[in-house]
Write a protein that holds these residues in place. Structure first.
Motif, PDB file in Angstrom:
ATOM      1  N   THR A 245       2.762   5.757  -7.726  1.00 19.43           N
ATOM      2  CA  THR A 245       2.680   4.481  -7.421  1.00 19.43           C
ATOM      3  C   THR A 245       3.982   3.964  -7.442  1.00 19.43           C
TER       4      THR A 245
ATOM      5  N   ALA B  71       7.459   7.767  -3.679  1.00 21.73           N
ATOM      6  CA  ALA B  71       6.133   7.614  -3.757  1.00 21.73           C
ATOM      7  C   ALA B  71       5.547   9.314  -3.898  1.00 21.73           C
TER       8      ALA B  71
ATOM      9  N   GLY C 165       1.995   8.879  -3.256  1.00 26.96           N
ATOM     10  CA  GLY C 165       1.239   7.884  -3.744  1.00 26.96           C
ATOM     11  C   GLY C 165       1.143   6.611  -3.124  1.00 26.96           C
ATOM     12  N   ASP C 166       0.527   5.732  -3.859  1.00 26.70           N
ATOM     13  CA  ASP C 166       0.518   4.217  -3.048  1.00 26.70           C
ATOM     14  C   ASP C 166       1.891   3.445  -3.169  1.00 26.70           C
ATOM     15  N   ILE C 167       2.113   2.640  -2.003  1.00 31.78           N
ATOM     16  CA  ILE C 167       3.141   1.713  -2.151  1.00 31.78           C
ATOM     17  C   ILE C 167       2.783   0.370  -2.099  1.00 31.78           C
ATOM     18  N   ILE C 168       3.018  -0.610  -2.955  1.00 31.89           N
ATOM     19  CA  ILE C 168       2.730  -1.817  -3.347  1.00 31.89           C
ATOM     20  C   ILE C 168       4.004  -2.759  -3.064  1.00 31.89           C
TER      21      ILE C 168
ATOM     22  N   ARG D 214      -2.343  -2.177 -12.395  1.00 34.34           N
ATOM     23  CA  ARG D 214      -2.098  -0.961 -11.592  1.00 34.34           C
ATOM     24  C   ARG D 214      -0.929  -0.198 -12.235  1.00 34.34           C
TER      25      ARG D 214
ATOM     26  N   THR E 122       4.199   5.286 -12.437  1.00 35.18           N
ATOM     27  CA  THR E 122       4.484   4.195 -11.659  1.00 35.18           C
ATOM     28  C   THR E 122       6.129   4.135 -11.884  1.00 35.18           C
TER      29      THR E 122
END
Length: 488
Positions: free
Chosen positions: A371, A395, A398-401, A419, A425
């Motif tokens: 993340t 990532a 993975g997720d990118i926020i 998260r 992370t």
């Protein structure tokens, strides 16, 4: 007084416009037939067969100069879609190996030559002494005059060994500003003695290295009067007095520092009168939604017609424009034919790895999707490279926020912190100095998830906890940061 056609050809010989699309528009072909100095490539021009486009331009006008902003690191046009795979100036400054910088310069020059372009609008010779600087930052080799001077010279040698021209920028030094000249006119608060001692030496080093061109900065200082450096004969006269006899190129005249004060046309006339030789008109996509379908031709004609009118009225001496056009033509002759020699394979990864610095104790890091919480501010107009690819590379699926650190409220930060505590992370930052919004959000996340790792792709800055510094918003720098994480 020359006839109209002769006057148009003369004026065209000092103009360097951008254009829309990846094919030659009709107006550009006509201007090239009429003696246009060349063109500047931006990202929107490079989606087709760029080498074929360059060949077409050179067939139309054999002495046309094709320029491109290809700095490596955070600024690339050739790799806009992926992010740069060439070390940037800040990475090279951290490594402080002039051989690596010269090799990087050669690689940039080789890539530019491969698409048929003639001028690398680089290296950046600014000494970044103001850490708040929104437009230079990691584009500079560092904040020490001696460091920047030796690496500027090395980059010039490397670029020009590939047979293309280098253009050191932004004279007399854009490093001690905290305003982006794309949006406003930056003002220096330094004395002339401070400028002389700390910001001019890299340009002298570039001159000593044989640089073909130097680009001006749209900056002002009280001791220069009201005119920014680009329009200031005293400032540009100093460059000549210091021994530079190559081409003085303006930074883009469509930038707000010029456009909103004197206009593109007024800027063109005043820059020539001040001693500039080649007028970079700018990127016609910069107006964004306000861009007209023929914005490129409009901007070119505004500059051309203003200069023609100024010569006709006697405001601008014909001899000054002829002198400028002669210097531009001489540079065009100097970059042909190509003279690139065979070089050893270029190991960009090794340089990028050497530029990484690890602070604090890194947690165990697995080679798995990660993340990424991206807190970085929006890029400046100078940096139209694909900075999003930094987050994608880190990532690894993975997720990118993304969070706007300037406006995020406690609830938003708290949600992403939760998260972050539940998965491997990375918090991606580029400005974590004490008191910055990114530092505040990073500290807030760590109060909930203390084992997150910060990856800093901006200027090195102290922050508590685990930080991996890899100073460039580039694909190369992101991959180097991830390798460092996996190695611990």
């Amino acid at each position: 007084m020359p006839q109209a056609d002769e006057l148009t050809r003369l004026v065209n010989g000092v103009l360097w416009p951008g254009f829309l699309g990846s094919e030659m528009p009709e107006w550009l072909g006509t201007a090239l037939d009429d003696g246009l100095a060349g063109v500047v490539y931006f990202a929107q021009n490079l989606h087709g067969d760029t080498a074929a486009l360059s060949a077409e331009i050179h067939r139309r006008a054999p002495r046309a100069l094709i320029g491109i902003d290809e700095e490596g690191g955070s600024v690339t046009r050739l790799e806009t879609d992926t992010g740069s795979t060439v070390p940037g100036a800040a990475q090279l400054g951290v490594v402080d190996d002039v051989d690596a910088t010269e090799a990087t310069g050669y690689e940039i020059g080789r890539r530019v030559d491969a698409i048929g372009a003639d001028v690398v609008i680089g290296p950046v010779a600014d000494v970044n002494t103001d850490p708040r600087n929104p437009v230079i930052g990691v584009r500079a080799f560092g904040d020490r005059t001696d460091l920047v001077s030796r690496h500027t010279a090395a980059a010039v040698r490397g670029i020009q060994r590939a047979g293309v021209a280098a253009c050191a920028k932004h004279y007399p030094g854009h490093g001690d500003t905290h305003t982006d000249s794309h949006h406003d006119l930056p003002a220096l608060t330094l004395s002339q003695e401070e400028i002389d001692a700390h910001h001019l030496p890299p340009f002298s080093a570039a001159t000593d290295a044989g640089v073909h061109a130097i680009m001006t900065a749209h900056i002002c200082a009280p001791q220069w009067g009201d005119a920014p450096a680009t329009l200031n004969s005293d400032v540009l006269g100093r460059l000549r007095a210091d021994g530079f006899d190559g081409v003085i190129i303006t930074d883009a005249l469509d930038m707000a520092a010029i456009r909103e004060r004197v206009g593109i046309g007024g800027g063109a006339v005043r820059a020539l009168a001040a001693g500039a030789d080649l007028l970079c008109i700018g990127n016609p996509t910069n107006p964004g939604a306000a861009m007209l379908p023929d914005q490129d031709e409009i901007d070119y004609l505004i500059a051309r017609d203003a200069i023609v009118a100024a010569i006709r009225s006697g405001e601008l001496p014909h001899e000054r424009v002829a002198e400028a056009a002669g210097r531009v033509a001489a540079m065009a002759d100097a970059v042909r034919p190509r003279s690139a020699a065979a070089e050893a394979p270029f190991d960009a990864d090794s340089i990028a790895d050497r530029a990484v610095r690890v602070h604090g104790d890194l947690p165990a890091f697995a080679d798995e999707p990660t993340t990424v919480i991206d807190l970085r501010r929006a890029s400046s107009l100078a940096v139209d490279s694909a900075a999003s690819h930094v987050a994608l590379a880190l990532a690894a699926g993975g997720d990118i926020i993304r969070i706007d650190a300037e406006s995020a409220d406690d609830a938003e930060v708290g949600a992403v912190a939760q998260r972050a505590g539940a998965a491997q992370t990375i918090v991606l930052v580029d400005r974590v100095d004490e008191g910055t919004a990114q530092r505040h959000v990073l500290d807030s996340i760590r109060s909930v998830a203390p084992r997150v790792v910060a990856v800093n792709v901006g200027l090195p800055a102290h922050a508590e906890g685990a930080v991996v510094s890899s100073p460039a918003a580039s694909l190369l720098a992101a991959r180097a940061a991830r390798r460092a994480l996996l190695a611990h």
